[in-house]
Design a protein around this motif. Structure first.
Motif, mmCIF file in Angstrom:
data_model
loop_
_atom_site.group_PDB
_atom_site.id
_atom_site.type_symbol
_atom_site.label_atom_id
_atom_site.label_comp_id
_atom_site.label_asym_id
_atom_site.label_seq_id
_atom_site.Cartn_x
_atom_site.Cartn_y
_atom_site.Cartn_z
ATOM 1 N N THR A 109 2.060 -1.308 1.322
ATOM 2 C CA THR A 109 3.120 -1.949 0.341
ATOM 3 C C THR A 109 2.708 -3.117 -0.097
ATOM 4 O O THR A 109 1.692 -3.777 0.175
ATOM 5 C CB THR A 109 4.615 -2.316 1.139
ATOM 6 N N GLU A 116 8.254 -4.996 -0.079
ATOM 7 C CA GLU A 116 8.324 -3.590 0.206
ATOM 8 C C GLU A 116 8.060 -2.603 -0.703
ATOM 9 O O GLU A 116 7.995 -1.394 -0.609
ATOM 10 C CB GLU A 116 9.963 -3.100 0.727
ATOM 11 N N PRO A 124 6.194 -0.076 -2.783
ATOM 12 C CA PRO A 124 5.004 0.772 -2.288
ATOM 13 C C PRO A 124 3.986 0.861 -3.218
ATOM 14 O O PRO A 124 4.279 0.547 -4.514
ATOM 15 C CB PRO A 124 5.841 2.081 -2.292
#
Length: 232
Positions: free
Chosen positions: A154, A171, A173
């Motif tokens: 992430t 967060e 990706p």
């Protein structure tokens, strides 16, 4: 990232015609804006600009010396390229000051080797970060060394240089490690691919036959009309 000094000249011709003439003269149409200043249209030497972008990337800092005496620092905000000729069509340049914080998109490079028999899926190639306008990194790095299937890298896992802050969602990706398909799995998909190809060929053949029938119909009708005229 060190700044690149580049000369420029004011641009007085606008529109598509003016832009084409500027490019034919070996220059890139550009516009300077920001800090509440009125946009300034300029032309940059194409070769020097291209060389700087190739070396420093899309966030290369430019120290621009305009022939009318204007001297500014600027970062590329939007670059338009010709996908066929791979030349620069137009550039938007954002005025910046030393010590000023800017938010930019920076490329992410994956380092290391993941575990054996894995595939790496790149979810996002760039990340939004905030940095000093004169110290924007040309790239960021994230390690995938030894990563097993199921591991997700992430934005929070990306290494940030000193003075650079993450502006994207931590967060978000960046990359996902998945298991590579086995030989058996690949072989199992081959019949499906072959069937799909055969069905596509059959559909094309049907369409071709229908088209040929439609083309011959007028001719047949013409022959019937000719026979009717002869009998009359």
């Amino acid at each position: 990232m060190s700044e690149v000094k580049i000369s420029a000249e004011p641009r007085t011709e606008f529109g598509k015609g003016g832009a084409r003439r500027t490019r034919r003269a070996g220059k890139v149409p550009a516009v300077l804006y920001g800090h509440g200043e009125k946009p300034k249209h300029i032309a940059l030497p194409a070769r020097e600009f291209a060389a700087a972008i190739r070396k420093g990337g899309a966030n290369q800092l430019f120290a621009i010396d305009v022939s009318d005496g204007t001297q500014v620092l600027a970062l590329p905000k939007a670059i338009q390229r010709d996908p066929i000729k791979d030349t620069f069509e137009h550039v938007d340049l954002l005025l910046v000051r030393r010590g000023e914080k800017v938010t930019v998109e920076v490329p992410v490079e994956l380092t290391g080797e993941a575990a054996k028999d894995t595939l790496i899926v790149h979810d996002h190639d760039t990340l939004s970060v905030t940095a000093d306008a004169t110290k924007v990194p040309d790239h960021l790095e994230a390690s995938i060394e030894g990563a097993e299937p199921g591991v997700q890298i992430t934005a929070a896992d990306v290494t940030l240089p000193a003075g650079v802050e993450l502006a994207a969602d931590p967060e978000l990706p960046v990359a996902t490690v998945t298991a590579a398909p086995t030989a058996e799995q690949l072989e199992a998909t081959l019949p499906e691919v072959e069937v799909a190809a055969e069905e596509e060929e059959a559909e094309v053949g049907e369409v071709t036959e229908e088209s040929e029938g439609a083309e011959t119909a007028p001719g047949a009708e013409g022959e019937e009309n000719a026979e009717a005229r002869t009998e009359a």
